[in-house]
Design an enzyme around this catalytic site. Sequence first.
Site, PDB file in Angstrom:
ATOM      1  N   HIS A 156     -11.452  -7.522   4.989  1.00 51.06           N
ATOM      2  CA  HIS A 156     -10.079  -6.873   4.901  1.00 51.06           C
ATOM      3  C   HIS A 156     -10.226  -5.842   3.394  1.00 51.06           C
ATOM      4  CE1 HIS A 156      -5.723  -8.228   3.351  1.00 51.06           C
ATOM      5  NE2 HIS A 156      -5.587  -7.176   3.976  1.00 51.06           N
ATOM      6  N   GLU A 218      -6.516   1.176   3.470  1.00 45.62           N
ATOM      7  CA  GLU A 218      -7.782   0.826   2.951  1.00 45.62           C
ATOM      8  C   GLU A 218      -7.887   1.701   1.979  1.00 45.62           C
ATOM      9  OE1 GLU A 218      -8.087  -2.581   1.091  1.00 45.62           O
ATOM     10  OE2 GLU A 218      -6.502  -3.652   2.418  1.00 45.62           O
ATOM     11  N   HIS A 222      -7.105   1.801  -2.137  1.00 46.94           N
ATOM     12  CA  HIS A 222      -7.909   1.109  -2.595  1.00 46.94           C
ATOM     13  C   HIS A 222     -10.047   2.276  -3.052  1.00 46.94           C
ATOM     14  CE1 HIS A 222      -6.044  -2.273  -2.869  1.00 46.94           C
ATOM     15  NE2 HIS A 222      -5.786  -2.263  -2.009  1.00 46.94           N
TER      16      HIS A 222
END
Length: 331
Positions: A156, A218, A222
Amino acid sequence: MKTLSQRIATMMAAASVVLATLIVAPVAKAETLTTAQACPAYLSIKKKTGEVMLAQGETYQVVAHNKEPPTWLQVEVATAAPKGRWVAVGCAQASQPGRPDAPAPSGPAQPHPPGGKASHLLSLSWEPTFCEAHGDKTECAGETSASPDARQLSLHGLWPQPKGFYYCIADAAEKKRIRDLDDAHQWDKLPEPGLSGGVHDRLAVAMPGVQSLLERHEWAKHGTCFGATPDAYFGRAVDLVDQINASAVGQLIAANVGKTVTTAQIRAAFDDAFGAGSADAVAVKCAGAAITEIEVYLAGPVNGTDPVGKLLHHADEASTCQKGQLSRPNS
């Protein structure tokens, strides 16, 4: 009625109370922080106001901790006004003369002591459960029992901590543009990370969501806070997932597709694979009666080459269930 001198004394007493609330865990003058990656730093931790970006590889004077042990450090930023800014400890480890770093462990180790927070969270999803609720996703439409994600944990994300440490983009206008697109789930309008062919191919197996452009989300949210190139960020994340899937944890998952597995079994598999105490780094998440995620908390040189067993850290959050089903693919 108070005299002038009495009013002045009252005002001075009130001012001393205010000052007392602003002085938060002052530190030794020699303490510094060298950034491992570009990080945002704020005037207010709670409101995230007064943001400036700390450059990767720069050293800053630490003047205060928010608490002991700290989760935020106040540093002096020479180009800012005022100079004091709060940065998350995940940006780097503070160092102090006469206080050497602990030596790196030589083999599988127990998770780091519980005195501090994890610096990264590796989130592993059980894709068939995800697809039960998201059948419209491209990756779910093509999922079968022969798909890699039907017999192994999927990536994930690898998320620098603490929560809220997102979108490390220096230009404020660009940061807002990217964040607005991401919040609206307009991932097709987010910049491509620009992965090399080899890394992209590995990521497509480990992260089925690549088919829905999950890697763009992502990276923007992040990966920009990881302090490395997109290839290095996603390559490292895939390496960590592969290590877990190749271990006793992966064996447990593959042998129990369609069955109910307890959180205790999953945690015991981590102990078997990575050493006694490793289970403390793990939190199992469920939605109803089904397992959705296995969260693995990490600390140390996560953006280096240490094996996952050396990076495990006591979980910041607990499991949400005692057991759950590993759902089978719908098709």
